[in-house]
Design a protein around this motif. Structure first.
Motif, mmCIF file in Angstrom:
data_model
loop_
_atom_site.group_PDB
_atom_site.id
_atom_site.type_symbol
_atom_site.label_atom_id
_atom_site.label_comp_id
_atom_site.label_asym_id
_atom_site.label_seq_id
_atom_site.Cartn_x
_atom_site.Cartn_y
_atom_site.Cartn_z
ATOM 1 N N ASP A 31 0.256 -1.113 -0.157
ATOM 2 C CA ASP A 31 0.283 -0.473 -0.405
ATOM 3 C C ASP A 31 0.888 1.054 0.265
ATOM 4 O OD1 ASP A 31 -2.717 -1.731 0.366
ATOM 5 O OD2 ASP A 31 -2.564 -1.863 2.200
ATOM 6 N N ARG A 32 1.936 0.908 0.490
ATOM 7 C CA ARG A 32 2.908 1.984 1.178
ATOM 8 C C ARG A 32 3.986 2.028 -1.175
ATOM 9 N NH1 ARG A 32 7.120 3.233 5.952
ATOM 10 N NH2 ARG A 32 8.350 5.085 4.999
ATOM 11 N N THR A 33 4.140 1.921 -1.153
ATOM 12 C CA THR A 33 5.119 1.765 -2.140
ATOM 13 C C THR A 33 4.479 1.734 -3.823
ATOM 14 O OG1 THR A 33 4.622 -1.515 -2.544
ATOM 15 C CG2 THR A 33 6.591 0.412 -0.846
ATOM 16 N N VAL A 34 3.347 1.455 -4.067
ATOM 17 C CA VAL A 34 2.590 1.172 -4.678
ATOM 18 C C VAL A 34 3.025 2.286 -6.133
ATOM 19 C CG1 VAL A 34 0.342 1.435 -4.359
ATOM 20 C CG2 VAL A 34 0.954 0.712 -6.315
ATOM 21 N N ASN A 35 2.864 3.579 -4.906
ATOM 22 C CA ASN A 35 3.066 5.000 -5.632
ATOM 23 C C ASN A 35 4.680 5.580 -5.675
ATOM 24 O OD1 ASN A 35 0.199 5.314 -5.976
ATOM 25 N ND2 ASN A 35 -0.396 5.821 -4.818
ATOM 26 N N TRP A 36 5.092 4.904 -4.830
ATOM 27 C CA TRP A 36 6.797 5.424 -5.317
ATOM 28 C C TRP A 36 7.370 5.497 -6.677
ATOM 29 C CZ3 TRP A 36 9.700 2.018 -1.243
ATOM 30 C CH2 TRP A 36 8.787 2.777 0.113
ATOM 31 N N PRO A 37 8.345 6.049 -7.024
ATOM 32 C CA PRO A 37 8.815 6.310 -8.789
ATOM 33 C C PRO A 37 10.273 5.964 -8.892
ATOM 34 C CG PRO A 37 8.716 8.591 -7.184
ATOM 35 C CD PRO A 37 8.002 7.318 -6.526
ATOM 36 N N VAL A 38 9.327 4.459 -8.638
ATOM 37 C CA VAL A 38 10.957 3.986 -8.763
ATOM 38 C C VAL A 38 11.020 3.488 -10.161
ATOM 39 C CG1 VAL A 38 11.920 1.329 -8.245
ATOM 40 C CG2 VAL A 38 9.780 2.344 -6.470
ATOM 41 N N THR A 39 13.338 3.620 -10.261
ATOM 42 C CA THR A 39 13.575 3.409 -11.105
ATOM 43 C C THR A 39 13.580 1.691 -11.643
ATOM 44 O OG1 THR A 39 14.299 6.003 -10.772
ATOM 45 C CG2 THR A 39 15.650 3.898 -12.461
ATOM 46 N N GLN A 40 13.640 1.514 -10.569
ATOM 47 C CA GLN A 40 14.334 -0.153 -10.665
ATOM 48 C C GLN A 40 13.948 -0.676 -9.731
ATOM 49 O OE1 GLN A 40 14.760 -2.381 -13.978
ATOM 50 N NE2 GLN A 40 14.216 -3.390 -12.513
ATOM 51 N N PHE A 41 13.330 -2.050 -9.129
ATOM 52 C CA PHE A 41 13.382 -2.540 -8.074
ATOM 53 C C PHE A 41 14.452 -4.015 -8.439
ATOM 54 C CE2 PHE A 41 9.055 -1.457 -8.737
ATOM 55 C CZ PHE A 41 8.504 -1.345 -7.308
ATOM 56 N N TYR A 42 14.987 -4.359 -7.363
ATOM 57 C CA TYR A 42 16.746 -5.635 -7.320
ATOM 58 C C TYR A 42 15.840 -6.737 -5.818
ATOM 59 C CZ TYR A 42 19.132 -2.533 -10.044
ATOM 60 O OH TYR A 42 19.416 -2.052 -10.941
ATOM 61 N N CYS A 43 16.131 -7.748 -6.235
ATOM 62 C CA CYS A 43 15.861 -8.086 -4.968
ATOM 63 C C CYS A 43 17.191 -9.713 -4.721
ATOM 64 C CB CYS A 43 13.875 -9.442 -4.963
ATOM 65 S SG CYS A 43 13.062 -9.932 -4.315
ATOM 66 N N SER A 44 16.995 -10.150 -3.703
ATOM 67 C CA SER A 44 17.747 -11.342 -2.892
ATOM 68 C C SER A 44 16.805 -12.834 -4.029
ATOM 69 C CB SER A 44 17.166 -10.724 -1.556
ATOM 70 O OG SER A 44 17.366 -12.596 -0.906
ATOM 71 N N PRO A 45 17.588 -13.613 -4.238
ATOM 72 C CA PRO A 45 16.935 -14.618 -4.087
ATOM 73 C C PRO A 45 16.330 -15.537 -3.568
ATOM 74 C CG PRO A 45 19.309 -15.348 -4.370
ATOM 75 C CD PRO A 45 19.185 -13.954 -4.044
ATOM 76 N N LEU A 46 16.684 -15.255 -1.995
ATOM 77 C CA LEU A 46 15.867 -15.849 -1.517
ATOM 78 C C LEU A 46 14.316 -15.941 -1.171
ATOM 79 C CD1 LEU A 46 18.073 -16.399 1.792
ATOM 80 C CD2 LEU A 46 18.496 -17.181 -0.464
ATOM 81 N N GLY A 47 13.784 -16.890 -1.116
ATOM 82 C CA GLY A 47 12.444 -17.285 -0.393
ATOM 83 C C GLY A 47 11.729 -15.836 0.216
ATOM 84 N N ARG A 48 12.104 -15.874 1.059
ATOM 85 C CA ARG A 48 10.749 -14.158 2.109
ATOM 86 C C ARG A 48 11.871 -13.228 1.742
ATOM 87 N NH1 ARG A 48 15.629 -17.180 4.394
ATOM 88 N NH2 ARG A 48 17.349 -15.956 6.025
ATOM 89 N N ALA A 49 12.443 -13.105 1.003
ATOM 90 C CA ALA A 49 12.038 -11.535 0.181
ATOM 91 C C ALA A 49 11.820 -11.576 -1.295
ATOM 92 C CB ALA A 49 14.082 -11.546 -0.579
ATOM 93 N N GLN A 50 11.723 -12.677 -1.763
ATOM 94 C CA GLN A 50 10.658 -12.930 -3.215
ATOM 95 C C GLN A 50 9.149 -12.429 -2.773
ATOM 96 O OE1 GLN A 50 12.180 -13.408 -6.676
ATOM 97 N NE2 GLN A 50 14.123 -13.013 -6.259
ATOM 98 N N LYS A 51 9.546 -13.149 -2.061
ATOM 99 C CA LYS A 51 6.962 -13.418 -1.168
ATOM 100 C C LYS A 51 6.653 -12.167 -0.920
ATOM 101 C CE LYS A 51 3.755 -15.537 -0.207
ATOM 102 N NZ LYS A 51 2.491 -16.013 -1.147
ATOM 103 N N THR A 52 8.189 -10.989 -0.596
ATOM 104 C CA THR A 52 7.559 -9.654 0.106
ATOM 105 C C THR A 52 7.676 -8.973 -1.029
ATOM 106 O OG1 THR A 52 8.537 -10.570 2.793
ATOM 107 C CG2 THR A 52 8.585 -7.798 1.783
ATOM 108 N N ALA A 53 8.716 -8.944 -1.766
ATOM 109 C CA ALA A 53 8.274 -8.361 -3.016
ATOM 110 C C ALA A 53 7.450 -8.193 -4.029
ATOM 111 C CB ALA A 53 10.314 -8.080 -4.030
#
Length: 266
Positions: free
Chosen positions: A31-53
């Motif tokens: 709800d907080r991130t949906v309106n951010w002007p993000v250039t690029q998203f990056y993520c850890s390969p681990l499941g808990r980070a992937q699920k959060t993202a």
């Protein structure tokens, strides 16, 4: 430029995923991130980070770039106080605070503790180099212990006025107008330990200090931004550390995962 670090939600470490609470946290985060002007998203390969993202990425219709070096900084060492083998932090204060090298941005690497796992120091270098590669792709090249904003041409840098003895708001506004040719914002979904590693590199600190003195709650938001006050010389400075206001707004308690006492709720 802004770097936004987000720790994964309340973890289910056994299954490398999120607890039900962690899922609620990740949804509130989106709800907080949906309106951010993000250039690029990056993520850890681990499941808990992937699920959060995933909750943010689905809502904004984007994909994240996954880097293996963003996984948790889990290079086990033996705790000299307890004899337990585990993460290379959470040591007792009566042990690590008595070692002056732990406080030094370079000499921490010379401690017997951090040399006890031969994979640890090369992994630290890999994380720092990986982050610098990302920053270089946005025009920020590391030079000694700071960065050069190569989005500015040589002529533009030369034409910028010398800093006055007293910096006025008007002068600051003019400098900002000259320098902010790009305003990239990148989001990294990852883990507490590796965030401390990256922050130690950007802020010029020993990671041992951050490992033991900084708590970033699940789904917390930490923001570092560049300051370019003189020419194209850029320094990262923390603007927000461990913010969980999205949880407060949603009535979700802050998780204490990775902490050893009660977390302030409010």
């Amino acid at each position: 430029m802004k770097i936004i670090f987000i720790r994964h939600g309340d973890p289910d470490y056994v299954n490398d995923s999120l607890t039900e609470k962690g899922i609620r946290e990740a949804k509130l985060l989106s709800d907080r991130t949906v309106n951010w002007p993000v250039t690029q998203f990056y993520c850890s390969p681990l499941g808990r980070a992937q699920k959060t993202a995933s909750y943010t990425l689905e809502r904004v219709g984007r994909e994240a770039i996954t880097h293996d070096w963003m996984k948790e900084f889990f290079y086990p060492v033996e705790d000299p106080t307890t004899g337990q083998v585990g993460v290379p932090w959470d040591f007792m204060p009566e042990y690590w605070t008595e070692i002056p090298q732990m406080y030094d941005r370079n000499d921490w690497k010379e401690t017997q503790l951090y040399r006890s796992n031969p994979a640890l120091l090369p992994a630290y270098t890999e994380v720092c180099d990986g982050l610098d590669d990302i920053l270089a792709s946005y025009g920020y090249r590391r030079f000694h212990n700071y960065y050069l904003n190569e989005n500015l041409s040589t002529q533009e840098v030369r034409e910028q006025p010398a800093a006055p003895n007293i910096v006025t708001p008007d002068y600051t506004d003019k400098m900002r107008g000259q320098i902010d040719k790009t305003d990239s914002s990148i989001v990294l979904f990852c883990h507490l330990g590796v965030i401390c590693v990256m922050m130690s590199h950007l802020l010029g600190m020993s990671p041992a200090l951050l490992f033991h003195s900084l708590y970033l709650a699940p789904t917390s938001v930490t923001i570092l931004g560049t300051e370019e006050r003189r020419g194209n010389i850029a320094q990262f400075r923390a603007q927000v550390i461990g913010d969980t206001s999205h949880l407060s707004r949603g009535g979700e308690p802050v998780s204490a995962a990775g902490y050893f006492t009660d977390v302030f709720q409010g």
